[in-house]
Write a protein that holds these residues in place. Structure first.
Motif, PDB file in Angstrom:
ATOM      1  N   ASP A 303       0.860  -1.187   0.000  1.00  0.00           N
ATOM      2  CA  ASP A 303       0.000   0.000   0.000  1.00  0.00           C
ATOM      3  C   ASP A 303       0.892   1.232   0.000  1.00  0.00           C
ATOM      4  O   ASP A 303       1.525   1.555   1.014  1.00  0.00           O
ATOM      5  N   LEU A 304       0.957   1.918  -1.137  1.00  0.00           N
ATOM      6  CA  LEU A 304       1.817   3.090  -1.258  1.00  0.00           C
ATOM      7  C   LEU A 304       1.334   4.217  -0.351  1.00  0.00           C
ATOM      8  O   LEU A 304       2.152   4.917   0.280  1.00  0.00           O
ATOM      9  N   ASN A 305       0.040   4.422  -0.272  1.00  0.00           N
ATOM     10  CA  ASN A 305      -0.490   5.486   0.592  1.00  0.00           C
ATOM     11  C   ASN A 305      -0.121   5.263   2.058  1.00  0.00           C
ATOM     12  O   ASN A 305       0.215   6.207   2.785  1.00  0.00           O
ATOM     13  N   ALA A 306      -0.168   4.013   2.499  1.00  0.00           N
ATOM     14  CA  ALA A 306       0.189   3.716   3.882  1.00  0.00           C
ATOM     15  C   ALA A 306       1.661   4.017   4.142  1.00  0.00           C
ATOM     16  O   ALA A 306       2.026   4.543   5.214  1.00  0.00           O
ATOM     17  N   LEU A 307       2.523   3.708   3.147  1.00  0.00           N
ATOM     18  CA  LEU A 307       3.947   3.992   3.299  1.00  0.00           C
ATOM     19  C   LEU A 307       4.191   5.496   3.411  1.00  0.00           C
ATOM     20  O   LEU A 307       4.963   5.957   4.266  1.00  0.00           O
ATOM     21  N   ILE A 308       3.521   6.296   2.552  1.00  0.00           N
ATOM     22  CA  ILE A 308       3.682   7.750   2.600  1.00  0.00           C
ATOM     23  C   ILE A 308       3.150   8.302   3.922  1.00  0.00           C
ATOM     24  O   ILE A 308       3.765   9.186   4.533  1.00  0.00           O
ATOM     25  N   ALA A 309       2.024   7.785   4.389  1.00  0.00           N
ATOM     26  CA  ALA A 309       1.453   8.263   5.653  1.00  0.00           C
ATOM     27  C   ALA A 309       2.383   7.960   6.826  1.00  0.00           C
ATOM     28  O   ALA A 309       2.555   8.798   7.730  1.00  0.00           O
ATOM     29  N   ASN A 310       3.017   6.797   6.835  1.00  0.00           N
ATOM     30  CA  ASN A 310       3.952   6.452   7.906  1.00  0.00           C
ATOM     31  C   ASN A 310       5.170   7.373   7.904  1.00  0.00           C
ATOM     32  O   ASN A 310       5.627   7.829   8.969  1.00  0.00           O
ATOM     33  N   LEU A 311       5.706   7.641   6.691  1.00  0.00           N
ATOM     34  CA  LEU A 311       6.864   8.534   6.609  1.00  0.00           C
ATOM     35  C   LEU A 311       6.486   9.948   7.041  1.00  0.00           C
ATOM     36  O   LEU A 311       7.261  10.629   7.728  1.00  0.00           O
ATOM     37  N   ALA A 312       5.289  10.407   6.628  1.00  0.00           N
ATOM     38  CA  ALA A 312       4.846  11.746   7.027  1.00  0.00           C
ATOM     39  C   ALA A 312       4.691  11.827   8.542  1.00  0.00           C
ATOM     40  O   ALA A 312       5.009  12.868   9.156  1.00  0.00           O
ATOM     41  N   ALA A 313       4.219  10.751   9.183  1.00  0.00           N
ATOM     42  CA  ALA A 313       4.096  10.744  10.640  1.00  0.00           C
ATOM     43  C   ALA A 313       5.476  10.819  11.302  1.00  0.00           C
ATOM     44  O   ALA A 313       5.645  11.505  12.330  1.00  0.00           O
ATOM     45  N   ASP A 314       6.461  10.132  10.708  1.00  0.00           N
ATOM     46  CA  ASP A 314       7.821  10.214  11.253  1.00  0.00           C
ATOM     47  C   ASP A 314       8.365  11.637  11.163  1.00  0.00           C
ATOM     48  O   ASP A 314       8.984  12.142  12.113  1.00  0.00           O
ATOM     49  N   PHE A 315       8.142  12.304  10.027  1.00  0.00           N
ATOM     50  CA  PHE A 315       8.612  13.680   9.885  1.00  0.00           C
ATOM     51  C   PHE A 315       7.847  14.617  10.819  1.00  0.00           C
ATOM     52  O   PHE A 315       8.409  15.593  11.332  1.00  0.00           O
ATOM     53  N   ALA A 316       6.552  14.331  11.017  1.00  0.00           N
ATOM     54  CA  ALA A 316       5.760  15.159  11.931  1.00  0.00           C
ATOM     55  C   ALA A 316       6.306  15.057  13.351  1.00  0.00           C
ATOM     56  O   ALA A 316       6.292  16.037  14.119  1.00  0.00           O
ATOM     57  N   GLY A 317       6.815  13.875  13.717  1.00  0.00           N
ATOM     58  CA  GLY A 317       7.408  13.716  15.034  1.00  0.00           C
ATOM     59  C   GLY A 317       8.669  14.541  15.207  1.00  0.00           C
ATOM     60  O   GLY A 317       9.067  14.862  16.340  1.00  0.00           O
ATOM     61  N   LEU A 318       9.300  14.900  14.070  1.00  0.00           N
ATOM     62  CA  LEU A 318      10.496  15.746  14.111  1.00  0.00           C
ATOM     63  C   LEU A 318      10.153  17.222  13.923  1.00  0.00           C
ATOM     64  O   LEU A 318      11.059  18.055  13.802  1.00  0.00           O
ATOM     65  N   GLY A 319       8.847  17.537  13.850  1.00  0.00           N
ATOM     66  CA  GLY A 319       8.429  18.928  13.728  1.00  0.00           C
ATOM     67  C   GLY A 319       8.192  19.401  12.313  1.00  0.00           C
ATOM     68  O   GLY A 319       8.099  20.604  12.069  1.00  0.00           O
ATOM     69  N   HIS A 320       8.076  18.484  11.344  1.00  0.00           N
ATOM     70  CA  HIS A 320       7.863  18.855   9.939  1.00  0.00           C
ATOM     71  C   HIS A 320       6.546  18.242   9.479  1.00  0.00           C
ATOM     72  O   HIS A 320       6.473  17.039   9.201  1.00  0.00           O
ATOM     73  N   GLU A 321       5.513  19.058   9.424  1.00  0.00           N
ATOM     74  CA  GLU A 321       4.181  18.573   9.091  1.00  0.00           C
ATOM     75  C   GLU A 321       3.970  18.556   7.567  1.00  0.00           C
ATOM     76  O   GLU A 321       4.181  19.571   6.890  1.00  0.00           O
ATOM     77  N   PHE A 322       3.560  17.427   7.024  1.00  0.00           N
ATOM     78  CA  PHE A 322       3.199  17.296   5.610  1.00  0.00           C
ATOM     79  C   PHE A 322       1.678  17.264   5.505  1.00  0.00           C
ATOM     80  O   PHE A 322       1.016  16.491   6.208  1.00  0.00           O
ATOM     81  N   THR A 323       1.136  18.123   4.622  1.00  0.00           N
ATOM     82  CA  THR A 323      -0.287  18.055   4.309  1.00  0.00           C
ATOM     83  C   THR A 323      -0.509  16.901   3.340  1.00  0.00           C
ATOM     84  O   THR A 323       0.100  16.867   2.260  1.00  0.00           O
ATOM     85  N   LEU A 324      -1.369  15.979   3.676  1.00  0.00           N
ATOM     86  CA  LEU A 324      -1.583  14.779   2.863  1.00  0.00           C
ATOM     87  C   LEU A 324      -2.883  14.881   2.078  1.00  0.00           C
ATOM     88  O   LEU A 324      -3.923  15.207   2.642  1.00  0.00           O
ATOM     89  N   GLU A 325      -2.802  14.615   0.772  1.00  0.00           N
ATOM     90  CA  GLU A 325      -3.977  14.484  -0.103  1.00  0.00           C
ATOM     91  C   GLU A 325      -3.804  13.168  -0.856  1.00  0.00           C
ATOM     92  O   GLU A 325      -3.387  13.153  -2.017  1.00  0.00           O
ATOM     93  N   LEU A 326      -4.102  12.094  -0.190  1.00  0.00           N
ATOM     94  CA  LEU A 326      -3.865  10.770  -0.740  1.00  0.00           C
ATOM     95  C   LEU A 326      -5.125  10.261  -1.421  1.00  0.00           C
ATOM     96  O   LEU A 326      -6.136  10.027  -0.776  1.00  0.00           O
ATOM     97  N   GLY A 327      -5.051  10.137  -2.754  1.00  0.00           N
ATOM     98  CA  GLY A 327      -6.191   9.624  -3.512  1.00  0.00           C
ATOM     99  C   GLY A 327      -6.281   8.106  -3.415  1.00  0.00           C
ATOM    100  O   GLY A 327      -5.485   7.438  -2.739  1.00  0.00           O
ATOM    101  N   GLU A 328      -7.270   7.568  -4.104  1.00  0.00           N
ATOM    102  CA  GLU A 328      -7.475   6.118  -4.081  1.00  0.00           C
ATOM    103  C   GLU A 328      -6.434   5.450  -4.965  1.00  0.00           C
ATOM    104  O   GLU A 328      -6.416   5.642  -6.188  1.00  0.00           O
TER     105      GLU A 328
END
Length: 442
Positions: A303-328
């Protein structure tokens, strides 16, 4: 020629079809000129001798018997209105036209000048039958005598012959198609293998059991890929050795610094030294990432979207918030470690160079059967730099005040994208900043 097909397959098939058509035309011309024409001329010569004999007999007919002969032979003093000196032309029935014209012309050459010949087509006669009119002499008086020409005598099996020729042409075309497909199959395999090599994958071993010329090309390609694999293995081994040899004294240096009195006496110097060691370690890891193509990693459905969401959560933990618009995006096969490395590099670049306006978007393009991934930021953008040049190894973007690095990040990303059969595009973002677009086939 612009109208000629570009593929070798289409050109060869077209050439074979043209050769078959030319051979059929030549065979028809030979048949008409050397077989049918002499045959028709011999028939016309024999027919002319019969007409001359008949005319001789009619000349000697007594005048008192002329009326009886006229009624029996359908002889007329005047020629019917539909009779013409020449046979009618018809492109649709060209062979019938050719036979009539050849016969009438040959008949005229073999008859005396006073024996005239006229042709009457079926649409001008009363009973719809074609007739050949000959001007004979009954008791030395000119009379026209009609000789009916049966309809069955015109075709002479030419329709069957033409259908047989077309059937043979179609058979030759189909055979040429099958043969050319057989010859083109190794070339198609070679093209697929070359595309896999250009994408950084392993093409495997091509079979060399085809025609001699193609087998030689396949064998040369196999030797080339074997040499490339050996060069990659040597490069990876060399870089691994360099990394190991450099990291060993680095570890010892860290240990020596930790055990010495430097941290307690000069904390700033210790932190600076530790930072330099971390930079060296990061550079070594980037070189190893670039050298390791990831081709040996087996693709798995994920699941590519799940991989991107996990990486974005890791960056958010370091103080870098990514706005996610993950399509189907439906799950598809990819190399998970390589894919994570690629996405992490792109998102890390956005954090380092863009800082703000971080965004990750995905969607599926149904027309091209591909997945699009966009990582964008609102930083300084490309600043007039060539996007293609930035994807080259050791080419760094930005200017003064930008983070330092080896310039391998985007080169690694592009290599992994190509390994998955995809593409990488770096371009300015509308409204300011930059965005990286990765297109991966499903």
């Amino acid at each position: 020629m612009k109208l000629a097909p570009r593929s070798l397959f289409a050109r060869n098939v077209l050439l074979l079809v043209a050769l078959v058509a030319v051979s059929q035309v030549c065979a028809t011309a030979v048949l008409l000129h050397f077989i049918q024409t002499p045959r028709i001329e011999r028939a016309a010569s024999a027919f002319a001798s019969y007409i001359v004999t008949l005319d001789t007999l009619l000349r000697t007919t007594p005048p008192d018997a002329a009326q009886t002969v006229t009624s029996h032979l359908d002889m007329r003093a005047d020629l019917p209105a539909g009779a013409a000196p020449f046979t009618p032309e018809s492109r649709l029935h060209f062979y019938e036209t050719y036979q009539r014209r050849t016969f009438v012309e040959s008949l005229r050459r073999h008859l005396p000048a006073d024996l005239l010949v006229r042709w009457q087509s079926g649409d001008t006669s009363d009973d719809g039958q074609q007739r050949l009119w000959i001007r004979a002499h009954l008791s030395d008086e000119p009379r026209w005598i009609a000789l009916p020409v049966p309809e069955a005598a015109h075709g002479d099996g030419i329709a069957t012959a033409l259908l047989l020729s077309l059937g043979l042409g179609a058979l030759a075309t189909g055979t040429a198609y099958v043969i050319q497909r057989h010859l083109n199959r190794p070339l198609a395999h070679l093209a697929d293998a070359a595309r896999r090599v250009s994408a950084g994958g392993d093409p495997g071993v091509l079979p060399n059991d085809g025609p001699t010329e193609i087998a030689e090309v396949s064998d040369a390609f196999n030797r080339m890929t074997a040499a490339l694999r050996e060069a990659d293995a040597t490069r990876a081994l060399m870089l691994a050795g360099i990394s190991h040899d450099i990291r060993t004294p680095m570890t010892k240096l860290r240990l020596a610094m930790a055990m010495s009195s430097v941290p307690s006496m000069d904390a700033s110097f210790a932190a600076s030294a530790e930072g330099y060691l971390e930079t060296i370690d990061t550079i070594l890891q980037q070189f190893m990432d670039y050298a390791g193509s990831g081709a040996k990693e087996m693709p798995v459905v994920g699941d590519l979207n799940a991989l991107i969401a996990n990486l974005a959560a890791d960056f958010a933990g370091l103080g870098h918030e990514f706005t996610l618009e993950l399509g189907e995006v439906q799950p598809f096969a990819f190399r998970p470690i390589s894919m994570m490395r690629m996405l992490m590099n792109v998102m890390q670049n956005a954090v380092l160079y863009g800082v703000v306006g971080l965004e990750a978007r995905t969607w599926t393009d149904a027309r091209t059967r591909s997945v699009c991934v966009v990582i964008a930021d609102r930083g300084k953008g490309l600043a007039g730099q060539d996007p293609e040049a930035l994807k080259q190894p050791f080419r760094r973007g930005g200017g003064e005040g930008q983070p330092k690095g080896t310039g391998l990040g985007l080169a690694i990303v592009e290599r992994i994208a190509r390994l998955h059969g995809g593409t990488l595009e770096l371009r300015p973002r509308e409204g300011g900043g930059a965005e990286v677009r990765i297109v991966l086939p499903l």
